[in-house]
Enzyme design. Structure first.
Site, short mmCIF file in Angstrom:
data_model
loop_
_atom_site.label_atom_id
_atom_site.label_comp_id
_atom_site.label_asym_id
_atom_site.label_seq_id
_atom_site.Cartn_x
_atom_site.Cartn_y
_atom_site.Cartn_z
CD GLN A 33 -1.03 -0.60 3.67
OE1 GLN A 33 -2.24 -0.48 3.66
NE2 GLN A 33 -0.41 -1.22 4.67
CG ASP A 88 -1.89 2.22 14.60
OD1 ASP A 88 -2.04 2.14 15.83
OD2 ASP A 88 -2.80 1.93 13.81
N GLY A 140 -4.02 -11.69 8.31
CA GLY A 140 -4.71 -12.08 9.53
C GLY A 140 -5.67 -13.24 9.39
CG ASP A 157 -6.44 -1.44 14.91
OD1 ASP A 157 -7.30 -0.78 14.30
OD2 ASP A 157 -5.38 -0.93 15.34
CB SER A 158 -9.05 -4.52 9.84
OG SER A 158 -10.41 -4.10 9.83
#
Length: 277
Positions: A33, A88, A140, A157-158
């Protein structure tokens, strides 16, 4: 010259937000990305992936505390925690506030997000230096399908459920998550906006209910995500997530015991949501 304005390109929202850019701090194309970190005069440092804002320093704690702390306090002893995504470090930071946690495994598809956060987002990435932290660079849903390990808590946490993240919200993935949890295990995931994504929220709730004994929905107001009224879908094998199994004894900025109790949708509103009223 760096751009003076950043316009989101959010494929999962009917509106787009824009931010004044004071300084471009990091811009790179990873294997997966486009990664951008810039400084906004109001929101501080901002992380965007593929043109969509993932967090701002100004309000990230609302999201990260609520995604992690509700499930952590609903479980009596969450010693082994799995975080899907979360490169993050914000959810990891919240998880490691609990001394009962002995291990936190972060399964992140893009290792470069972790490295960028460690370098440029120090208020979020402190947990990566903790000896309880383990990191696995892997998709995941694939990990959940194949793992033989068992966890007390799974936190998803996507990014928005398009592209690679879409696989994390299927019935098959929820079944694999159930199998990867211990007998008292709890699963929680961010599930988008109650304003803009009601059908998606309903789908997730129905899919979880096919697998888990207890399924519920709680929310938090967020300034920087399109739709603002953000939802978290939580599912448990044994413990009612509306009830706290442990007192809140960690340092938080937003989450409290009162917030925990009041964050869940009132039963009447939940019934209307599920009935499409």
């Amino acid at each position: 010259m760096p751009p003076s304005f950043f316009q989101e390109k959010d494929p999962f929202a009917p509106i787009q937000y824009g931010y004044e850019v004071e300084e471009v701090i990091c811009q790179r194309q990873t294997k997966h990305q486009e990664l951008l970190i810039f400084k906004s005069p109001y929101f501080g440092r901002v992380l965007a992936l593929n043109g969509v804002v993932q967090l701002t320093e100004w309000d990230e704690y609302f999201y990260h505390e609520m995604l992690a702390q509700v499930a952590l306090h609903a479980h009596p002893s969450p010693t082994d925690v799995l975080i899907i995504g979360g490169g993050d470090g914000g959810v990891l930071r919240e998880v490691l506030k609990h001394q009962v946690v002995k291990r936190a495994l972060v399964v992140e598809l893009d290792r470069e997000v972790i490295e960028a956060s460690k370098e440029f987002l120090p208020t979020l990435s402190t947990g990566f230096a903790d000896p309880r932290t383990q990191i696995l660079e892997r998709e995941g849903a694939d990990f959940l399908a194949q793992t033989k390990e068992r966890f007390d808590l799974i936190v998803v946490d996507s990014t928005d459920p398009v592209g690679p993240a879409e696989s994390l919200f299927t019935s098959q993935c929820f079944t694999h998550a159930f199998s990867a949890l211990k007998a008292e295990g709890i699963f929680v995931a961010q599930t988008e906006s109650l304003h803009f994504h009601r059908e998606f929220v309903r789908q997730v709730q129905h899919r979880l209910a096919q697998v888990f004994n207890l399924v519920d929905l709680y929310t938090v107001p967020l300034a920087t995500y399109a739709g603002n009224w953000w939802t978290f879908s939580i599912a448990s094998k044994m413990h009612n997530p509306r009830e706290m199994s442990r007192k809140c004894e960690v340092s938080t900025r937003y989450y409290t015991e009162d917030v925990h109790r009041h964050a869940f949708l009132p039963p009447s509103l939940y019934q209307k949501l599920m009935a499409k009223i």
